[in-house]
Design an enzyme around this catalytic site. Structure first.
Site, PDB file in Angstrom:
ATOM      1  N   TYR A  65     -87.234  46.148 -44.401  1.00 20.48           N
ATOM      2  CA  TYR A  65     -86.974  44.827 -44.849  1.00 20.48           C
ATOM      3  C   TYR A  65     -85.365  45.084 -45.267  1.00 20.48           C
ATOM      4  CZ  TYR A  65     -89.545  40.575 -45.397  1.00 20.48           C
ATOM      5  OH  TYR A  65     -89.742  39.429 -45.167  1.00 20.48           O
ATOM      6  N   GLU A  67     -82.899  42.085 -45.890  1.00 20.34           N
ATOM      7  CA  GLU A  67     -82.258  40.472 -46.002  1.00 20.34           C
ATOM      8  C   GLU A  67     -80.744  40.846 -46.410  1.00 20.34           C
ATOM      9  OE1 GLU A  67     -85.802  37.609 -47.623  1.00 20.34           O
ATOM     10  OE2 GLU A  67     -84.356  38.404 -48.996  1.00 20.34           O
TER      11      GLU A  67
END
Ligand SMILES: *Cc1c(COP(=O)(O)O)cnc(C)c1O
Length: 418
Positions: A65, A67
């Site tokens: 992940y 972001e």
């Protein structure tokens, strides 16, 4: 089939693992691989990406992940994927001579959405090639966010020549004062005159957005003019002629970098897909090589040859030819419309798209040479393909006989030779 199984089961490649764990799904992958390698891929938006790109896509980066942007992530553990994203962006900047590259867009459409988000407000007027003339869904289709949220005005192409009429674009721009002008298409076979679009945009104080999803791979290989010096924002895909993973990217000058980055994340997307970004880096690396430049030029030579032979067989080729990897043609003189033609050719193992033809009611055919050129086919094979296509459409070649010829041809040019 069983031979393939034995070979793959014998080693412990990732495909072998999949086959042991989930034969039902593995069968589907094998079947699609066979379909791709035994039929002729003339869909203008498709290509065969490299084994190295496929390896990056199937890598542990798929687990991460991430972001945000390198050095400023909302998740821990991003120090290594940060290096991959910086490398992808640097390679894109160097390849296209751009001051800034955002490599996070999940697709071409996401890149266009972000470009609009960076420059426009809902309700703004935007000038773009109308959908009947080859505009993309994101260029104002009522079925797409673009048509719902912005006031799109469509320009067209000349009824005689099929070419973009810059006088018409200028007249519409003066009358409608758009906030942005979009140039780019899914079917326009000629080079775009980016300088002419820039001039019109400057006259009316509009931004210029180049949606170069199709030609960006030709640009990378030096086989088409670059929109980068002219457009405020260039949107692109990485999976068409560019031959990378499915995805998008955005190029712009440093003054718009921050607005573009914020428009991608957090405005229109969440976490970046790090395996795809790594694969984009691989593809940019490949596209910077002399071999890729030779490939891009051969793609165009093949499209020109295919266009010329189809025209000689009686199809009406839009604009009389092509400068790019794609062409559109009306098969009506052979007695069929585009939709019927696509079905007949599918039975022969020739896979292509129907498309709108400018100023025509019936649909035509769109053909592209990016994939067959990756397979190593050249002008000689394009002649053979045009003969097969015309014979099937005219009804003088039995689709089953053509299917056998397509099998022979594709066997000679495997997309992934051992
Ligand atoms: C292919 C294409 C897109 C969209 O790309 P996706 O990855 O399918 O979303 C956008 N604009 C143009 C001009 C295209 O050709």
């Amino acid at each position: 089939m069983s031979v393939t199984h034995e070979i793959i089961e014998a080693d412990d490649s990732s495909v072998g693992v999949l086959l042991r764990q989930d034969p039902e799904l593995a069968e589907i992958l094998f079947a699609e691989g066979r379909r791709q390698s035994t039929t002729l891929q003339l869909i203008a938006a498709e290509n065969f990406t490299s084994p190295a790109v496929l390896a990056a896509l199937g890598s542990p980066l798929a687990n991460k992940y991430a972001e945000g942007y390198p050095g400023a992530r909302h998740h821990g553990g991003c120090e290594i994927v940060d290096v991959a994203e910086r490398l992808a962006a640097q390679r894109a900047q160097a390849l296209f001579g751009a001051e800034h590259a955002n490599v996070q867009s999940h697709s071409g459409s996401s890149a266009v959405l972000a470009a609009y988000a960076a420059l426009l407000r809902p309700g703004d007027t935007v000038l773009a090639l109308g959908l009947p003339y080859g505009g993309h869904l994101t260029h104002g289709s009522p079925a797409n966010f673009s048509g719902r949220w912005f006031d799109f005005v469509g320009y067209g192409v000349d009824a005689e020549t099929g070419l973009i009429d810059h006088d018409q674009v200028r007249t519409l721009a003066r009358a409608r004062r758009p906030k942005a002008i979009v140039c780019g298409s899914i079917a326009y076979p000629r080079h775009l005159d980016y300088a002419a679009f820039r001039d019109i945009a400057d006259e009316v104080g509009a931004y210029l957005i180049a949606d170069a999803a199709h030609p960006i791979g030709l640009v990378a290989g030096g086989a088409a003019p670059s929109p980068v010096p002219y457009a405020d924002i260039v949107c692109a895909t990485t999976h068409k002629v560019l031959r990378g993973p499915r995805g998008g990217m955005i190029l712009c000058g440093s003054e718009l970098a921050e607005r573009v980055d914020r428009a991608v994340f957090p405005f229109t997307q969440g976490g970046a897909q790090m395996h795809t970004i790594a694969a984009k880096a691989v593809a940019f690396g490949e596209a910077a090589t002399p071999a890729f430049a030779a490939y891009a030029h051969q793609v165009v030579a093949n499209a020109r040859a295919l266009a010329a032979h189809l025209a000689a067989e009686g199809l009406v080729v839009t604009t009389g030819g092509t400068d790019t990897h794609l062409l559109t043609a009306d098969p009506a003189p052979l007695g069929v419309d585009g939709k019927t033609a696509r079905g007949l050719l599918a039975a022969a193992g020739i896979v292509l798209d129907c498309c709108a033809l400018p100023h025509a009611d019936a649909r035509g055919l769109r053909l592209g040479t990016a994939a067959v050129t990756t397979q190593g086919m050249g002008e000689r094979e394009m002649r053979a393909v045009a003969t097969l296509v015309a014979g099937v459409l005219r009804g003088t070649t039995d689709p089953a006989a053509a299917r056998a010829d397509v099998r022979d041809l594709t066997a000679e040019f495997p997309p992934y030779p051992d």
